[in-house]
Design a protein around this motif. Sequence first.
Motif, PDB file in Angstrom:
ATOM      1  N   ALA A 314       0.828  -1.209   0.000  1.00 29.06           N
ATOM      2  CA  ALA A 314       0.000   0.000   0.000  1.00 29.06           C
ATOM      3  C   ALA A 314       0.861   1.257   0.000  1.00 29.06           C
ATOM      4  CB  ALA A 314      -0.934  -0.007   1.207  1.00 29.06           C
ATOM      5  N   ALA A 315       1.959   1.235   0.752  1.00 30.18           N
ATOM      6  CA  ALA A 315       2.855   2.393   0.794  1.00 30.18           C
ATOM      7  C   ALA A 315       3.526   2.613  -0.549  1.00 30.18           C
ATOM      8  CB  ALA A 315       3.897   2.206   1.897  1.00 30.18           C
ATOM      9  N   VAL A 316       3.901   1.533  -1.225  1.00 34.12           N
ATOM     10  CA  VAL A 316       4.492   1.659  -2.560  1.00 34.12           C
ATOM     11  C   VAL A 316       3.484   2.266  -3.518  1.00 34.12           C
ATOM     12  CG1 VAL A 316       5.369   0.353  -4.528  1.00 34.12           C
ATOM     13  CG2 VAL A 316       6.148  -0.210  -2.219  1.00 34.12           C
ATOM     14  N   LYS A 317       2.261   1.807  -3.437  1.00 37.46           N
ATOM     15  CA  LYS A 317       1.213   2.329  -4.326  1.00 37.46           C
ATOM     16  C   LYS A 317       0.982   3.814  -4.095  1.00 37.46           C
ATOM     17  CE  LYS A 317      -3.447   1.227  -5.976  1.00 37.46           C
ATOM     18  NZ  LYS A 317      -4.614   0.319  -5.815  1.00 37.46           N
ATOM     19  N   SER A 318       1.145   4.257  -2.850  1.00 34.89           N
ATOM     20  CA  SER A 318       0.942   5.675  -2.537  1.00 34.89           C
ATOM     21  C   SER A 318       2.035   6.564  -3.102  1.00 34.89           C
ATOM     22  CB  SER A 318       0.874   5.859  -1.022  1.00 34.89           C
ATOM     23  OG  SER A 318       2.175   5.779  -0.444  1.00 34.89           O
ATOM     24  N   GLY A 319       3.182   5.964  -3.464  1.00 36.70           N
ATOM     25  CA  GLY A 319       4.307   6.737  -3.977  1.00 36.70           C
ATOM     26  C   GLY A 319       5.290   7.181  -2.935  1.00 36.70           C
ATOM     27  N   ARG A 320       5.018   6.891  -1.664  1.00 38.86           N
ATOM     28  CA  ARG A 320       5.891   7.356  -0.586  1.00 38.86           C
ATOM     29  C   ARG A 320       6.955   6.337  -0.220  1.00 38.86           C
ATOM     30  NH1 ARG A 320       2.861   9.376   3.589  1.00 38.86           N
ATOM     31  NH2 ARG A 320       4.849   9.971   4.518  1.00 38.86           N
TER      32      ARG A 320
END
Length: 1022
Positions: A314-320
């Motif tokens: 999920a964090a990867v998907k957010s771009g962060r």
Amino acid sequence: MLQREFDLYLDRARHFYKRLADELFFETVPMEAEFRHCADPVPYAKRLEGEYRPIREGERWGGPWDSGWFRLTAEVPAAWAGKPVALAVNLNGEALLFRDGVPYFGFSGGSVFGENYRKEIFQLPYEVAAGQKLEFWVEAAANSLFGMEMNGEPSLHTLYPYGDYKGVANKLRIGLFNRELWHLRLDFEVLLDLVSVLPPRGRRTDEIVMAMNDAANRFAENPANAGIAREALKKVLSRPAVSSAMTACATGHAHIDTGWLWPVRESIRKCARTFASQLLLLEQYPDYVFGASAPQHYAFVKEHYPELYEKIKAAVKSGRWELQGGMWVEADCNLISGESMVRQFLHGKNFFMDEFGEDVKNLWIPDVFGYSAAMPQIIRQAGCDYFLTQKISWSWSNKFPYHTFNWRGIDGSEVLTHFPPEDTYNASVVPRELVPAETKFNENTILDEFMSLYGIGDGGGGPKEEYLERAKRLANLEGCPKVKFGRADRFFERIAACRDKLPTWSGELYLELHRGTLTVQARTKRNNRKLEELLATVEFAHSLLPLSEYPAEALDRIWKTLLINQFHDIIPGSSIRKVYETTEREHAEALEAAARLAGDAVRKLGRAASGAVTLVNSLSVPQDDPVVLPAEWDGSAVLDASGSALPAQIEDGRVVAAVTVPADALTVLARGAGRAPACEPLEGRVLENGLIRYEFDADGRLTRAFDKEAGREVLPPGAAGNEFSLYVERANNHEAWDIEIFYEQQKCGTAKSIEPARGWRGPVRSGLEFRLGIGNSRLVQRVTLAEGSKRLDFATEAEWHEERKMLRVAFPVAVFTEEANFDIQYGTVRRPTHRNTSWDAARFEVCGQKFADLSEEFYGAALLNDCKYGYKVFGTTLDLCLLRAPKFPDWDADQGHHEFIYSFLPHTGSLNNSGVRSEAAKLNRPALAVPGVAAETVSPLSLEAATVALTVVKKAEKEDCLVIRLVEQAGRNSQAVLTVPAGKRLVGTNLLEWTNDDVLTPEAGTVALTFRPYEIKTFKVV
């Protein structure tokens, strides 16, 4: 302000800052603690299966490499309700706090990166109520970030050769946290650090010192006044950076060595501690960006901590959260083969694409010990445009001239490269690192930003909260570069706009340090080489079968075993014994599994035949080395597939046959009715055939080599080859890693015969056996010369029992040239044979994969090997490092039994007009013998070329077709003709097999191909 006042106030500020560390809590109370000891890690779901006992602060809970589970409980006092509360936990090791069964926050008891570095305070990110009962589950490990407590230069009489460690419950507390004072301390930390790099007396410096003095006055030794004290610092903290200040693109980082001073099992937990901590920071700091490399680490988390893995996704998907690095692990880049390097990218980038849908465009290996000149082409063909490292800043002799540049490889490919000028991948976000980085950044007139990799790795958890707070304060502060959170990929995209203005570096990036890693842990290096070669044969053999029978899953497992053990502290030999116990077991299992797969393929291709053996040659040149047949051959004569007798001899009870296996083919040998002739005793110590004559002395030294074909002596007058030298070897630092040039002054022994040599000769080959002593060690050498060959093979067994010694073998040759040629991944590199400059002198020990060669225009000599890497070619001498004996970090490094082969090969013509490459290939990949099977076949893919090799035939990773790889090996424009199976075409693709490029349709079953120097071409066969 007078100087004495300045000095007084600055000293006061420093002392005040230190005292604040003791005031971070208004009050604390001990937590109730229960503990369960575990010899090995126990997962969260099984934490309750053992017996718990109470434990208090100060008690010891474990010894070296122990694990344990702690249940911590506390009741919230009424006065704490709704206020900041924090845990203070220090178990004198690494620890992981779980929340709802999921890793949540990592603790670290200390770090070599700073004497005051601790990660022992966890500020609860939620409010607590009066009387609330809190429960915390913590998994602890009795090891530091760097494993055991070990002496880096241990005495030979040390009581703890493998190190020691004590797990101790130093802190088990909960308390009311003074967050405002915590911020005050950070304000002081940044300002004191800034003063250390500003001019010693200027208006800005004086202003800061007076502001800190004013803050200390306002604090008045009352922690409740922290907010008032901070008001005195606002003005000096708000002054903006000058307009010309550079920007540091700050990417949160946590370099985690897959195995090093701890076993791989600990790296799995280091990943969990680090990744959990970073996810929490991403929640707390909306602008923060964190990045992590190594798909293997993500795979660890996916397998062992699936809920944590979903949070990462999920964090990867957010771009962060940024995925970094195209390789499966951050692999060594000298020792692994060209195809291994390709597979690092293939498996690494496929994992990121399959799991996250992202194409990572950079190679991220900040800590690798030098970078082969073959890499730019492989990087680019693997779909990466950018490369990051900083390790070259460790070079001892010469300062590398660039920080951002185009790196050009042996084929002309270029990759945009950045070396973060802080010269570390464990930066701390402090002015004393950032200001010098800005000052020395060599491309500062072209670029206005550089990258900063900040955070403590190897279990330190990456950046901690204090690092992000410092970054906020340094975002725009006079006297320092501007710090801006950012992703590495965006940074590279921005600087790529200026790549035409950047300088270019051609050739290898040689690290002037860690030269001993080319030799130490020789068993691991040998097994790596053997597995690399065997996998090529396995893939080739199965490519001859229907694609539906291709063992893709089994090969995937074996390849990933190989790849993880190519990590840059495992295969180089710089890890502890526990690492190599695992690696050697995994290599043995992988070699057995690969051999089994190869046998399965051959059996499917042929039929059972008790009196036969099938030989598999996966090389694109004929394999004509003598073949030692299986023991069950029992002395019988040898027939080829047509029934004709082949030259054979019985040598030490085994049948050795002269047979040629065509390129990319299987050949059957059958047992004949008669018996192979026994070898005759050889009088004297001379090995000779129609091409060459070799003479030896009683100690195994090669005293004469006369090339009959060329009519010339190969050795200089009075010189001897196969000259063993034992050296005292003790580096100034980094014992396993380093070889220092002064070893040349400490020769302490040569090899001497301990038994008379014995010799034999037959129609296939002749040989001599020498039994030698050197130091406390013994060598047995079987030296053989095959009929029709100049290659002199030295099959060696060593019983190695030295301490801080190094064994080398040298061959002086009557060849003069100022450059030597060395085999590297899918190519060759030339290096000087002199020490004219400091750059030349620094390369006194270099990497050669399968050979090093000294050649004039019409004549030369090469020294080949089947598992060694460290060469010295100085003047006219070829010198190979065979064994070392460091005591740190592995006390037992390389002790015991070793087997290896090196070969001396005089040749007519230059390297490119000789058979050196094919002879090295044949030495390293002998024909695979599968007994009890008759399976004669030739691959429908065949190559006609002088300097091009067909290196890979395999099933595509994600399609039902074959993939082939061809490589131009001589560094010149070349042509090749490839025969293609009927009805098939070639579709060009990249190393990842992701693209469909030019389509080549055969004419009369063949395709004509042209190659640039050292070009790699990959095709799908469809």
